[in-house]
Design a protein around this motif. Structure first.
Motif, short mmCIF file in Angstrom:
data_model
loop_
_atom_site.label_atom_id
_atom_site.label_comp_id
_atom_site.label_asym_id
_atom_site.label_seq_id
_atom_site.Cartn_x
_atom_site.Cartn_y
_atom_site.Cartn_z
N HIS A 95 0.76 -1.13 -0.10
CA HIS A 95 -0.08 0.12 0.01
C HIS A 95 0.86 1.33 0.22
CE1 HIS A 95 -2.83 -3.12 1.77
NE2 HIS A 95 -3.06 -2.96 0.83
N SER A 96 0.19 2.13 -0.80
CA SER A 96 1.25 3.52 -0.99
C SER A 96 0.61 5.00 -0.51
CB SER A 96 1.36 3.53 -2.46
OG SER A 96 0.28 4.10 -3.21
N PHE A 97 -0.83 4.70 -0.02
CA PHE A 97 -1.21 6.09 0.54
C PHE A 97 -1.57 6.20 1.78
CE2 PHE A 97 -4.54 9.18 1.40
CZ PHE A 97 -4.17 10.20 0.44
N HIS A 101 7.21 7.64 4.65
CA HIS A 101 8.40 8.29 4.39
C HIS A 101 8.19 9.83 4.52
CE1 HIS A 101 10.51 4.41 3.38
NE2 HIS A 101 11.58 4.98 3.50
N ALA A 102 7.34 10.34 3.56
CA ALA A 102 7.22 11.79 3.46
C ALA A 102 6.35 12.41 4.76
CB ALA A 102 5.86 11.94 2.25
N HIS A 138 3.17 7.12 -5.88
CA HIS A 138 2.48 8.27 -6.39
C HIS A 138 2.97 9.53 -6.01
CE1 HIS A 138 0.02 4.78 -8.73
NE2 HIS A 138 -0.11 4.44 -7.37
N PRO A 139 2.96 10.35 -6.90
CA PRO A 139 3.18 11.82 -6.39
C PRO A 139 2.14 12.45 -5.23
CG PRO A 139 3.73 12.00 -8.62
CD PRO A 139 2.90 10.46 -8.40
N SER A 140 0.88 12.03 -5.54
CA SER A 140 -0.29 12.44 -4.76
C SER A 140 0.05 11.52 -3.18
CB SER A 140 -1.54 12.10 -5.19
OG SER A 140 -1.72 10.71 -5.66
N ASP A 141 0.59 10.47 -3.10
CA ASP A 141 0.72 9.53 -1.92
C ASP A 141 1.71 10.61 -1.19
OD1 ASP A 141 -0.43 7.50 -3.02
OD2 ASP A 141 1.38 6.47 -3.63
N VAL A 142 2.92 11.12 -1.76
CA VAL A 142 3.99 12.02 -1.12
C VAL A 142 3.36 13.45 -0.78
CG1 VAL A 142 6.08 12.92 -1.57
CG2 VAL A 142 5.82 10.69 -2.55
N VAL A 143 2.60 13.91 -1.50
CA VAL A 143 1.88 15.19 -1.11
C VAL A 143 0.99 14.91 -0.01
CG1 VAL A 143 0.42 16.95 -1.94
CG2 VAL A 143 2.01 16.11 -3.30
N ALA A 144 0.18 13.79 -0.11
CA ALA A 144 -0.51 13.60 1.10
C ALA A 144 0.12 13.16 2.26
CB ALA A 144 -1.75 12.55 0.76
N GLY A 145 1.19 12.38 2.13
CA GLY A 145 1.86 12.33 3.43
C GLY A 145 2.68 13.44 3.90
#
Length: 165
Positions: A95-97, A101-102, A138-145
């Motif tokens: 799972h990614s979201f 790390h972010a 996904h970039p949105s995963d990083v932004v949300a994190g």
């Protein structure tokens, strides 16, 4: 959003074709597993800054807590990792979201930056970008994190002490 995520991830992941970039991204990914780099940073800060030992330890706890919250959200959302790029680093789950790390990196950037560790914010930004270079988010995963990490740091800033995060 999926198309934008796909395009941004593909562009960032392309930098991983350079073995030097891939090596740095992998190293950052390993260091950030379970918030380890940020927890160690808090413990080192506590060891060398005796006057603010408590603030450093509370910062480490807050950063670890942010990481745990992101893992809980990840188990609820259950978004799969990107399938269109090769993963250049191992992961501990499918799972990614959001990106844990972010989350921990952003929380650390605010908390430790407020305590005067000015090298942490750019390192945290590099950590976030590394997740795209290695192709596991996904970039949105990083932004949300990162947003979750900032929110956690802001909510806990009074408890930590030092300047407001």
């Amino acid at each position: 959003m999926d198309l934008l995520d796909h395009r941004i991830l593909s562009a960032c992941h392309a930098y991983g074709a350079d073995p030097r970039v891939a090596g740095v991204a992998r190293a950052l990914s390993r260091a950030g597993e379970h918030g380890a780099l940020w927890l160690v940073t808090g413990l080192v800060g506590a060891a060398v800054d005796g006057a603010r030992r408590g603030a450093w330890l509370r910062g480490a706890a807050l950063t670890g807590g942010a990481h745990l919250v992101s893992m809980g959200v990840k188990r609820v959302v259950r978004r799969q990792r990107p399938a269109h790029v090769e993963h250049l680093a191992p992961t501990f789950g499918p799972h990614s979201f959001p990106s844990s790390h972010a989350t921990s990196a952003a929380a650390a950037a605010l908390v430790y930056g407020a305590l005067g560790a000015y090298a942490v914010p750019p390192l945290a930004a590099a950590m976030c970008l590394s997740r795209l270079v290695v192709g596991v988010h996904h970039p949105s995963d990083v932004v949300a994190g990162a947003a979750l990490g900032v929110l956690t740091a802001r909510l806990g800033s009074r408890w930590v002490g030092g300047r407001r995060a």
